[in-house]
Enzyme design. Structure first.
Site, mmCIF file in Angstrom:
data_model
loop_
_atom_site.group_PDB
_atom_site.id
_atom_site.type_symbol
_atom_site.label_atom_id
_atom_site.label_comp_id
_atom_site.label_asym_id
_atom_site.label_seq_id
_atom_site.Cartn_x
_atom_site.Cartn_y
_atom_site.Cartn_z
ATOM 1 N N GLY A 348 3.366 -6.999 -2.280
ATOM 2 C CA GLY A 348 4.163 -8.068 -1.692
ATOM 3 C C GLY A 348 5.049 -7.531 -0.587
ATOM 4 O O GLY A 348 5.181 -8.134 0.483
ATOM 5 N N ALA A 349 5.643 -6.357 -0.829
ATOM 6 C CA ALA A 349 6.512 -5.712 0.159
ATOM 7 C C ALA A 349 6.710 -4.265 -0.268
ATOM 8 O O ALA A 349 6.382 -3.886 -1.396
ATOM 9 C CB ALA A 349 7.849 -6.439 0.272
ATOM 10 N N GLU A 351 9.659 -0.961 0.188
ATOM 11 C CA GLU A 351 11.044 -0.674 0.560
ATOM 12 C C GLU A 351 11.203 0.559 1.429
ATOM 13 O O GLU A 351 12.211 1.290 1.317
ATOM 14 C CB GLU A 351 11.886 -0.504 -0.706
ATOM 15 N N GLU A 385 13.856 -5.781 -1.970
ATOM 16 C CA GLU A 385 13.652 -4.601 -1.136
ATOM 17 C C GLU A 385 14.976 -4.035 -0.629
ATOM 18 O O GLU A 385 15.153 -2.816 -0.559
ATOM 19 C CB GLU A 385 12.729 -4.940 0.042
ATOM 20 N N HIS A 388 16.718 -1.822 -3.067
ATOM 21 C CA HIS A 388 16.161 -0.467 -3.123
ATOM 22 C C HIS A 388 16.801 0.479 -2.112
ATOM 23 O O HIS A 388 16.687 1.704 -2.270
ATOM 24 C CB HIS A 388 14.654 -0.504 -2.842
#
EC number: 3.4.11.-
Length: 871
Positions: A348-349, A351, A385, A388
């Site tokens: 999804g993404a 960091e 994110e 993080h």
């Protein structure tokens, strides 16, 4: 805990009045459920669950005593600095048809222990030989002579570049290792890879990265373990007219003489882990602002930026960053925060420190196409994110066995950050549905695993990848939420602040956090029944959770390991969290029960019934009050649990009575939202009401409410006839699905054309899922074949498309046959323990409940052992 949401006294009274038809349907369901479960128990079959699967990583024996045959780096060398120059080619080589990148790397490292062997990670890189060897070695100290390289080779199994020296490196001295190399800029979504998209009829190529957990070694040779932190000097050579990005801000660029390329040099990074590195070359555009000296930029395809699809992300990033600065009591440690939406991205993404990468669906928002759930996903993922940037990046796990602390923490506080951005949503309540209930279904399996594993049990890259599961994310989030709750947020954040301060730019283990939380407890004079270590280790070091039984007659309390299959072998009990009270509570839903507790009672009842602690009919009784329920979270909890009954019975004779019963229960909710929205002409005001409107329409159409199905067909046909889509984005996914299910090839082909021409990924996603709803087997089979062609379905979307098809009762057997037929291709493309692969296995087998189906899974496993070690 929800506040101020109650059901009326009238609703509470009506909820306990049993209609004869509803009672008959519930009894029939519970009887057939018991019969089916008995048959399956006799066959030693474990029923599938809603929450996905999780695998217990096995102990990995070392293949030999040689250093290069072990998967962990020795402690003899410690990197300090890297200087890496990379040149990705964004056009294919005319001779080979391959996209490549070339690179040069020097790493300056300290010898911590005398050794005559250098091991550095390398995977799928080809090296230019220097003096007949793959690398050269020099000493930083001019008075110290570096040993000569005696032999060098690539150890492919353990992914090392190996250098044997003719003498030992001196302890305490600094050395420099230099390499020249070439790699493929493949479309495999890992390491340094390429993403492609079409813009104005022209194919565009992006060079981008995904390093976590063990793919930095595919981009350049490196000490690719999280504890091997170093400072990185990155330089990118790229085509003129393109933009180069990395973790740090640009220092400057020059155009190289005689070449239509330029060289961008970046400032050195902070001391950081290899898995957080990122470098990207594209012709994207961006929007930006600055908050308290921090530059915030959103990058995406030029048409997406022109359509203002990055505005929402830009508007909420600053407030979320400021929230986390206050929450951690620590300034954001970097001068910039870049975020980029990529057409092809497996997760999804990610960091990456200072350059966060996203799927387009997780960053880009367009009010004309995106639903409220799309908007919430963007807010929570950005929050996850950004969390993080401190917890994971500034302070990093020492080894992957503690991944749960990194991802679990971000999965918890993502709700806090999103709440700061959207305080009217009550988004913090949604952790109950999205994480706590989700992981209860997984952690109650005998195949679950503890949050924290032993270091020696996690060695291979595939084992590391397998830790990225529901236990690490959702159980980690749930346990840390519980910890923050009983310590109080003030004490919890006090411990976080000192933890981050002590280990900044370094590494830690979960026990280090317990130490700092205990220090905060001591400083606050809080009285706990035991130490933070002793309380929390029972949740971290053993799998599962307890069921606590309270005898209301005697006041005695007992607990045991809760398992959905009660015949599984248990483990020693742990402190209480999951409570089983007297069964009479499940028969009455009173106005005194807040919304979160109503949802929890439903979920508890169904889980306790599946574990044979209470009768199934008692769990089903909790759904009888739903015709008077109007809140989203209890409805969603009920629908999540009833989904299991759909999976078990949508191919049986019970399906009809079940549909009749649920149609009766949902019709009042359907009418409620029809009236609230003026016959569907407007959108409910509240975030949760918008969600529950979707639930009302979804279940009404699914159970065959004619008015609902006609509405879906009408709106979709109007779109086909006028080429103007008036369906609100919130309702599109469910309306598309029902219209395509009721239609034929014409509706499907129209949806496919709209999918291929979609200008925003969230709209494409709605269409991609809806096309799996067709009842035409030949269309479903063709759709399955499309998943093998990246020009039809992107690689990042292939496994989820197969799962969408398997969710369709007609498509389930087709998807299962397809996965078995294409097993070798699918595993090599998507295997290795990734989320997408584990979701695929669960998705195509979740209806399985017979001995025959169990034997099919066992046969596949037996014939697939050459691919992987756990399944």
């Amino acid at each position: 805990m929800g506040k101020g949401f109650y059901i009326s006294k009238t609703v509470g009274i009506v909820a306990v009045i049993l209609g004869a038809g509803a009672l008959a349907a519930i009894i029939a369901l519970s009887v057939v459920y018991s019969q089916e479960k008995a048959k399956n128990n006799n066959n030693n079959n474990v029923l599938p669950t809603d929450g996905g699967t999780t695998l217990t990583p096995p102990v990995t024996p070392a293949p030999s005593s040689e250093l290069w045959d072990k998967y962990r780096l020795p402690k003899s060398l410690v990197p300090h600095y890297y200087n890496v120059t990379l040149w990705p080619r964004l056009t294919a080589d005319p001779a080979t048809g391959l996209y490549i990148f070339t690179g040069q790397s020097t790493v300056e490292f300290e010898c911590a222990e005398e050794t005559d062997v250098i091991l550095i990670h390398s995977n799928k890189l080809n090296y230019t030989r220097q003096n007949s060897h793959l690398a050269t070695l020099t000493s930083v100290n001019p008075v110290v002579t570096a040993p000569s390289v005696k032999s060098s080779w690539l150890q492919n199994v353990t992914q090392y570049l190996v250098l044997q020296l003719d003498g030992k490196l001196a302890k305490g001295e600094m050395y420099i290792l230099h390499t020249d190399f070439t790699g493929e800029l493949a479309d495999d979504l890992g390491g340094f890879y390429r993403s492609e998209y079409i813009e104005d009829g022209v194919k565009k190529v992006v060079a981008t990265t995904q390093m976590q957990p063990t793919d930095a070694r595919k981009a350049f040779p490196c000490f690719d373990e999280p504890a091997m932190k170093a400072v990185f000097y990155i330089t990118l050579i790229h085509d003129s007219g393109t933009v180069a990005l990395s973790n740090s801000e640009e220092k400057g660029y020059v155009t190289l003489d005689g070449l239509s390329v330029q060289k961008t040099v970046f400032h050195p990074t902070k001391k950081m882990s290899t898995y957080l590195l990122a470098f990207i070359v594209s012709d994207f555009s961006f929007i930006s602002n600055t908050i308290d000296g921090v530059l915030i930029r959103i990058f995406a395809r030029k048409p997406a930026i022109a359509a203002k699809q990055g505005e929402y992300a830009l508007n909420i990033t600053g407030p979320i960053l400021k929230f986390f600065e206050k929450y951690y009591n620590s300034s954001y440690p970097l001068p910039k925060s870049d975020q980029i939406a990529l057409p092809d991205f497996n997760a999804g993404a990610m960091e990456n420190w200072g350059l966060i990468t996203y799927r387009e669906t997780a960053l880009l928002y367009d009010e004309a196409f995106s639903s409220n759930s799309n908007k919430e996903r963007i807010a929570t993922i950005i929050s996850h994110e950004l969390a993080h940037m401190w917890f994971g990046n500034l302070v990093t796990l020492r080894w992957w066995n503690d991944l749960w602390l990194n991802e679990g923490f971000a999965s918890y506080v993502e709700y806090l950050g999103a709440h700061e951005a959207e305080p009217d949503w009550n988004v913090k309540d949604l952790i109950v549905l999205s994480d706590i209930h989700r992981v209860f279904a997984v952690d109650a399996l005998a195949s679950s695993h503890p949050l924290s594993s032993k270091e020696e049990d996690i060695q291979k890259p595939a084992q590391i990848s397998e830790l990225f599961d529901a236990i690490s994310y959702s159980k980690g989030a749930s346990v840390l939420r519980m910890l923050s709750d009983f310590l109080t947020e003030d004490v919890f954040t006090m411990g976080l602040t000192t933890y981050l301060a002590e280990f900044a730019f370094g590494n830690a283990v979960y026990k280090d956090l317990w130490n700092h939380l205990q220090m905060a407890v001591n400083a606050s004079d809080m009285q706990l029944p035991d130490t933070v270590h002793n309380i929390m280790n029972t949740w971290v070091l053993q799998m599962g959770f307890p069921v606590v039984t309270i005898n209301t007659n005697t006041g005695s309390i007992a607990q045991q390991h809760f398992l959905l299959d009660p015949d599984s072998e248990g483990i020693p009990p742990s402190p209480f969290k999951y409570v089983h009270c007297s069964t009479s509570i499940f028969l009455l839903f009173s106005k005194l029960i807040p919304v979160l507790n109503r949802a929890q009672l439903v979920d508890d009842a169904f889980n306790l019934a599946r574990a044979k602690i209470i009768p199934t009919v008692l769990a089903l009784n909790t759904t009888k009050y739903l015709n008077n329920e109007r809140d989203y979270i209890p409805w969603q909890s009920s629908m999540n649990n009833l989904e299991f009954f759909y999976l078990m019975f949508d191919r049986s004779e019970v399906y009809g009575p079940m549909q009749d019963y649920l149609r009766k229960q949902v019709t009042p909710l359907f009418e409620y939202y029809k009236n609230m929205t003026g016959n569907w002409s407007k959108v409910p005001d509240g975030h949760m009401d918008q969600y529950n409107q979707v639930n009302a329409i979804s279940l009404a159409c699914r159970t065959g409410l004619e008015e609902c199905q006609n509405l879906a067909k009408l709106w979709f046909n109007q779109w086909m006839e006028t080429n103007k889509n008036h369906i609100h984005p919130n309702l599109r996914a469910i309306m598309y699905c029902n219209a395509i299910a009721a239609g034929g090839a014409e509706e499907w082909e129209f949806a496919w054309l709209q999918f291929k021409n979609a200008s925003i990924a969230t709209e494409a996603e709605k269409l991609r899922s809806a096309m799996a709803c067709t009842k035409q087997p030949w269309l479903l089979n063709r759709y399955l074949e499309y998943t093998l062609d990246p020009n039809m379905i992107r690689k990042q979307d292939a496994t989820s498309t197969i799962v969408y098809i398997a969710n369709n009762v007609i498509g389930q057997s087709l998807a299962w046959d397809f996965v078995r037929a294409q097993w070798s291709y699918i595993f090599h493309q998507y295997g290795g323990g990734s989320f997408s692969f584990s979701n695929l296995i669960n998705g195509v087998t979740k209806r399985f409940s017979t001995e025959f189906e169990l034997q099919q899974v066992r046969y596949l496993r037996h014939n697939s052992l050459q691919y992987f070690f756990t399944f």
